[in-house]
Structure formats: structure tokens, C-alpha cells
Design a protein around this motif. Sequence first.
Motif, PDB file in Angstrom:
ATOM      1  N   GLU A 214       0.850  -4.362   7.211  1.00 57.19           N
ATOM      2  CA  GLU A 214       1.890  -3.520   7.821  1.00 57.19           C
ATOM      3  C   GLU A 214       3.113  -3.417   6.920  1.00 57.19           C
ATOM      4  O   GLU A 214       3.710  -2.357   6.772  1.00 57.19           O
TER       5      GLU A 214
ATOM      6  N   LEU B 234       2.371  -0.969   4.195  1.00 55.93           N
ATOM      7  CA  LEU B 234       2.347   0.416   4.709  1.00 55.93           C
ATOM      8  C   LEU B 234       3.761   0.962   4.912  1.00 55.93           C
ATOM      9  O   LEU B 234       4.027   2.140   4.709  1.00 55.93           O
ATOM     10  N   LYS B 235       4.645   0.078   5.297  1.00 52.89           N
ATOM     11  CA  LYS B 235       6.009   0.484   5.586  1.00 52.89           C
ATOM     12  C   LYS B 235       6.799   0.867   4.333  1.00 52.89           C
ATOM     13  O   LYS B 235       7.809   1.574   4.405  1.00 52.89           O
TER      14      LYS B 235
ATOM     15  N   PHE C 293       5.371   1.938   1.124  1.00 53.33           N
ATOM     16  CA  PHE C 293       4.727   2.756   0.097  1.00 53.33           C
ATOM     17  C   PHE C 293       5.571   3.955  -0.318  1.00 53.33           C
ATOM     18  O   PHE C 293       6.257   4.573   0.514  1.00 53.33           O
TER      19      PHE C 293
ATOM     20  N   ARG D 291       5.831   7.633  -0.673  1.00 53.65           N
ATOM     21  CA  ARG D 291       5.147   8.605   0.179  1.00 53.65           C
ATOM     22  C   ARG D 291       4.552   9.740  -0.654  1.00 53.65           C
ATOM     23  O   ARG D 291       5.057  10.042  -1.745  1.00 53.65           O
TER      24      ARG D 291
ATOM     25  N   TYR E 245      -1.083   6.691  -0.986  1.00 51.38           N
ATOM     26  CA  TYR E 245      -1.403   5.288  -0.795  1.00 51.38           C
ATOM     27  C   TYR E 245      -1.885   4.941   0.605  1.00 51.38           C
ATOM     28  O   TYR E 245      -2.780   4.123   0.786  1.00 51.38           O
ATOM     29  N   GLU E 246      -1.259   5.550   1.612  1.00 51.59           N
ATOM     30  CA  GLU E 246      -1.578   5.131   2.975  1.00 51.59           C
ATOM     31  C   GLU E 246      -3.058   5.320   3.330  1.00 51.59           C
ATOM     32  O   GLU E 246      -3.679   4.402   3.880  1.00 51.59           O
TER      33      GLU E 246
ATOM     34  N   ARG F 228      -5.402   2.368   4.679  1.00 55.67           N
ATOM     35  CA  ARG F 228      -6.048   2.471   6.008  1.00 55.67           C
ATOM     36  C   ARG F 228      -7.569   2.375   5.888  1.00 55.67           C
ATOM     37  O   ARG F 228      -8.219   1.758   6.725  1.00 55.67           O
TER      38      ARG F 228
END
Length: 796
Positions: free
Chosen positions: A407, A410-411, A413, A415, A434-435, A439
Motif C-alpha cells: 500500500e 502504491l501511494k 508511485f 503517476r 506502475y500501479e 496490482r
Amino acid sequence: GPGEGARPGNPAAGDKDRPIGYGRIQRKEDPRFIRGKGRYVDDIVLPGMLHGAILRAPVAHARLVSIDTSEALAHPKVKAVITGKDLEGLNLAWAPTLSADVQAVLVTDKVRFQGQEVAFVVAEDRYAARDALELIDVEYDILPPVIDARKALDADAPVIRDDLAGRTDNRIFDWEIGDADETEAVFAAADVVVAQDMVYPRVHPAPMETCGAVADFDPIDGGLTLYETTQAPHAHRTLYAMVAGIPEHKIRVVSPDIGGGFGNKVGIYPGYVLAVVGSIVTGKPVKWVEDRSENLMSTSFARDYLMRGEIAATKDGKILAVRTNVLADHGAFNATAQPTKNPAGFFSIFTGSYDLQAAYCKVTGVYTNKAPGGVAYACSFRVTEAVYLVERMVDVLARKLEMDPAELRLKNFIRPEQFPYANKTGWEYDSGNYEPAMRLSMKMAGYEELRREQAEKRERGELMGIGVSFFTETVGAGPRKHFDIVGLGMADGAELRVHPTGKAVVRLSVQSQGQGHETTFAQIVAEELGIPPEDIDVVHGDTDQTPFGLGTYGSRSTPVSGGAVALVARKVRDKAKFIAAAMLETRPEDLEWEKGRWFVKGDPGAGKTMAEIALGAHGTVALPDGIDGNLDAEVTYDPPNLTFPFGAYICVVDVDPGTGRVKVRRFIAVDDCGTRINPMIIEGQVHGGLTDGVGMALMEIIEFDEDGNCLGGSFMDYLIPTAMEVPDWETGFTVTPSPHHPIGAKGIGESATVGSPPAIVNAVVDALAPFGITHMDMPCTPARVWEAMQGRPRPP
Ligand code: MCN
Ligand code: CUN
């Protein structure tokens, strides 16, 4: 998965998940390898060939008092014994390194590491050469060595490089990047700051084939043919011309099949130079091939970075800045093989995959009494160290904030809309998304379920760890304006010739060591021209047969040479259009391309295939002015930027509380290298790199005792992983093409080696979290893990 299967595809046409040039085809080189018919340096036998062996120093630091070679020379099979004194007479005792230092070819004044080259024997066979080494009598005056890099700059540390004029300490360089003040301001104002010291230990690429050379100097015409284990034949030839004074056109460097390079075969080693000197002195070809201990003790090691990482964040987990201070142990000579302007390689990408406000780093390089090297072992010019630093630090922060490490990543990265992304240390990331990769890896792993399982096991006192890492690489050096090695700009040439019957040959300046270039580069041409890959021969590794270029390392072959090959094929395609027009008695602008043929717009029946055009080019059709009667082309490709592949890795480990043994139970690797040429070869590269990661994280280290004795000089001591230590790899991919590369491809050859060690260490530390352990240095051997658990309260 998407994109698999043997069908031609064209990413430029929009189907970006489709591999190119027939995709997952079997490797063209394997029929000879699996039959034992590869031709390596040691397979080369020339008429009258002699054999060389190197006498190496038994101690790490000593003044050379005397060498007596008379008994060795009296050996009936010995043809020559060469010492540093002899080389001094030829002005060859010292050779320039790839990092603006000099390195002794043979010791003249002082031994500076254990295993250093002291004398060279040339004899009728390998056994006699080795026997004669024992007959050389050397007297040493032993000096105190500098082994611990932390003590290299102490005021009373012995000065290792007293050969360099005016040298009073062991400092090689101080280098910094980023804005120190800006970074300090962000740290000062941040809610949360964490810091961690960590060591990326000295390891060794340990390729299956050790280094070697066969030198064949022709005293009549003054020409030198040198068969060599080299990843960069053209660069080597130019350097030999500069150093040995042999005219470049008289030197031919041949790099035949190579049994693994992994960066170990980039530099020029004393053994290569000695084979050449031996051939000049005896007038016969001379072969020199090192043994395993020589390879482990004297050739280019990797890493040896002592790092302090700091990370600043808000209390809800927004990462603001990263700062690091590094002590880099370069050994006795600064011989790191990397672009001139980058003394710490590409370590400055330690900002990782995160959108930061500030970043700063300082690296101090020092001499120690250890073997030289530093940039090797699928390191992407030290992106390995950078990724380890930032990915360990993010986990340290996650622990402090009690956040889930996935998490937290993810917060933070960068964008997708921020690409091309200019980071705080001067890189421009070409593309990234990246996300979805993160995932996908979590989905493949069943991340939530794994965390539940872990919680249950912790209740029972079992030690299960889940480690995450997310990396961004910088590979494909590079634009000539930014990167050079000893003044040679980093670009690559390619030559393509379509023979009259439509079969083709493409000549590369890069050199495969097992990566499958004979297959994948044929696939690029196949994609562009519609000629099947089996009809395209790939020639590489011979300076007489190939165009100039800087060679294979830093995963640059696909980003640079791959671009050259796509462009040279397009040049041939464009030329083919003019020839087809002449053959069809129409105007070139009336023709349209479909894979493998030019046809008349609106009249698909009227067309010419590549094979017909090739024959036409060499035939009797009158060609337009300016079009030569062949179907050949050449280019030199200077890429506009590097490529930035990335990946999301998740590792699951079980730790035996009784023995400290770490078992890697699962490993999920999602890689994005842009357009994929051959998915099977990519998977092979990833499997190999992940195995490297298990080795480094859990087993491998080149250690020294306090006298400087190398403790990793054999495979009994330097442990490398086998099939027993690795799980069945679970790989996945996303495709984010490079916007500037001709086919959108990024490198993949080092990604998994770069990305996997932090995932494994993060998993081990996660498993040991109940003991309050927040960091552990590699390799996480059973002994170290067991020791870390001692004296701490056992988990419930
Ligand atoms: N490839 C592909 N599609 C992509 C990217 C790459 O199909 N998008 C293919 C290439 O065409 C090539 C292979 O994958 O066949 C690796 O390509 P690339 O990433 O360009 O790396 P290089 O060919 O430049 O190889 C160098 C890299 C380095 S620096 C080290 S170290 C390392 C590595 O490759 N050494 C190796 N992998 C190795 N694999 C083997 N078997 N042996 C080594 O010595
Ligand atoms: Cu750093 S090892 Mo590879 O670049 O040859």
C-alpha cells in the motif's frame, strides 16, 4: 497470457501486447549448444600454440623485493617467463583502466591484493606452465593491508596507491548529486524520518566459463588476432591499439561463444595482455585460460557498497525525500567499467519509482587491498545497489508507520500522466505505468490471502515473511552526448545485407554471452521485412565482420543495437520500395507495404516480395539514379535517451526458527520491458536474474580475513544457488512501450537481478518482525538469521 504464441505482430500497429517477429520461437543457437558444439575460447587450438599461466601474489599487501626466474626458465618445456621488469621495458607494466586509473599488468613495485598477477610463464603445455610457477622464487616484504573500507580513510591507514604521484590517502573520489540544502529542508520539516545502515556485500558474477584468451601475433605482417572472452570486442580492439601501439587495422578481436558474462567480461584483464605479450615474445600463438579460483579472486567483483539510507515522509505515508551516503570499496585499482562521467555508475537512480520533492546522495570511493572491479553481475551500472537501498528504506518506513508495504508503494508511485518524468537527480524516465504492474503482482500472489495466512501462522509461532519490491531501471547507455567509455561514445552500428535469393545477414556490434541475440535480432529484422527469422543470419563477436559499437552490458543490446537493427531494416525496406517500383514500372509513391512485400495501391495482385526485390536489385532491371544494385544498408544508432524498464516483485519465505534456514516458497515477478520481442527468452532472462537474487540475498559473499586473504576463492566457499534453492518462478508482465525506441523495446537482461534481492530480504525481515528485527544485511545465511533471533524474546 496475452501476447503469447507464434504469430507475427506489429506493436506500432496498435496491438501492443503482441510479441514481435514471430514471438516465442526457439533459440537458433541452441542446436549447437545442446549438442556440445559451442565454440568457446578454450576450444580454439592453433598450430604451434603455447600455454600461459600466471603466478599470483599469496598476500594482500607487500613490497616486491626480488624475483628469481632462473629455475623456471630452465624447465625443459618453458619457453618464456615474463616479469613486471620485462614489461617495464616494453612500457606495458601498467595499463589504463576503464575509470581513468592505471592497473598493474604484472607487479613491479608492490602487491596490492591477494591474487594479483606477479609473473607469466609460457610453456609447451598447460601442465608444464603451471608446474613452472612453483619454480619461481619471489621475496616479499609484507605490509599491513587495508581490508575494511571504513578504515581506508583513517589518518594512519597505509597508502595503497603510492605509485600515483602525490597520493597521501586512499580516497579515489567524492561525488554528489541532488540538492543537499533542499533535501535537508524537506527532512527538517517532515513528520517522520527513518534511517538505516546497510551493506550490499561484495559478490562475484562467477560465469560458468572463466576468462581466457588466445593471442596470435604474426611477426611478419605485424598483425594480431586475439580470441578473447569479451563482452565488447570493438572497444577492446581500440584500447589495445591505443595501449600496445599496434595499429588498429592490424588487430582483429574475436569473441566466440561466451559461457556467461554477467559483466565479468567487460574489462581488460592482465591475462589478456600477457597472452599478447607472450605471443610477441615467443612468435607463437599463446593460450591463457584462468581457473575458477583465479576468476573468483582476481577478476571483476560486484557491489561492495556500504550505504546509509534516510527517508522523509508525512505521517500518513507520503514519501517526500530520500537521502543517502555511500562508502564504495573499489579495491586496489579503480577499474570499474562504467561511463566516464558516472563514478558511481547509475546509482543516482536511488530515487526509485517514487514521486519525490527532493533527493541527495554522496558517494565516496576508496582503495582497499582487494581485487578491483565493482561494476558487474547484472548490475545495470549499480542500479542494483540503488534499488536495494530505496526498496529496503521504503520497507523500513512502512514498519515505522505500521503500513502495509504494498500500500505504501502504491501511494507514492510516479503517476502515468507524469511521464516522461524528470527525477531529482537528472534522469528522464521515458515511460511507466506502475500501479497496474503492482496490482497484477498482488493478484497473482493472492496478497490479501497471504497476509491472512501469515497472521495465522504468527499466532502459532511460525515464521512466514512476505517481501515486496518495486524497481525502475535505467538501461541502454546511451546518448553519445551524455555517455562514453574512455572517450568512445556509447552508440551501436548495424549492417544488413539481403542476398539475391532473399536470405539475409545482419551484423551487430554487440556480443551475446547467452542472451539469445542470434534469435532475437533476427526477429527484429523479420518483423520489419517479413523475412522469416530462420532465413536471417546474425553475425557478431568479430571485429573484422561487424560494424563498430560499444558492446553488451548495462542491458544495452536491445535498447541500442536493437534500435540500430530496426532502423537498418527500415532503410532496406525503403530502398526496396524504389527497386520494386522500377520492377513494377510504377512510381514509388504508388506502392504500399504489407509484411514482406510492396504492392500497387488499389491493386494488391501487382506486387513484389522481398525475395523478388532482392533478386531484382541484383538483376537486369534499370534502377533509378542513386539506387545501388544491392539490398544492403548500414546505420549507427545514437539513442535519444535510456530506457526505463520496471517491475513488481513479491517473495514469500518460511524461516525455520530452529536453524535459521530461509526457504523461498514462492516468488512472483511482474516485469515490464516495453515491447516484447521473444517472450520465452525474456522469461529465461528473468528466471536467471531471480536465481541471482536468491544467491545474493541468501548465500553469496566474497569475504576477506583481516590479513586480506580471500575467503571466497572456490565454489566450496562461494555458494551459488542451484535448482534446490529456488522455487518455481511465477512470472507475469505488462507492456509499456518506450516512446523513443524504434520498436518500443526496453532492456530486460538485468531487471530480475536488480529487483529481486530487496524483495527477498524484505521477506526475511518481515518473517523476523515478531522478534523486533527491522533490518538484516545480505546474505541472510542460516547462521546470520539464527544469530539475529538469539537473545530476543520469542514470538508468542
Ligand atoms: N529481449 C526481448 N524483448 C525485450 C528486451 C530484451 O526479447 N523487450 C531479449 C533480447 O533481444 C536479448 C535478451 O532479451 O535476446 C536480453 O536483452 P537485453 O535486455 O537487451 O540485454 P543484453 O542483450 O544487452 O544482455 C546484457 C545483460 C547483462 S548486462 C548481463 S550482466 C547479463 C544479462 O544480459 N548477462 C547474461 N543476461 C545474461 N544472460 C545470459 N544467459 N548470460 C549472461 O552472461
Ligand atoms: Cu553490470 S553487469 Mo552487465 O552490465 O554486463
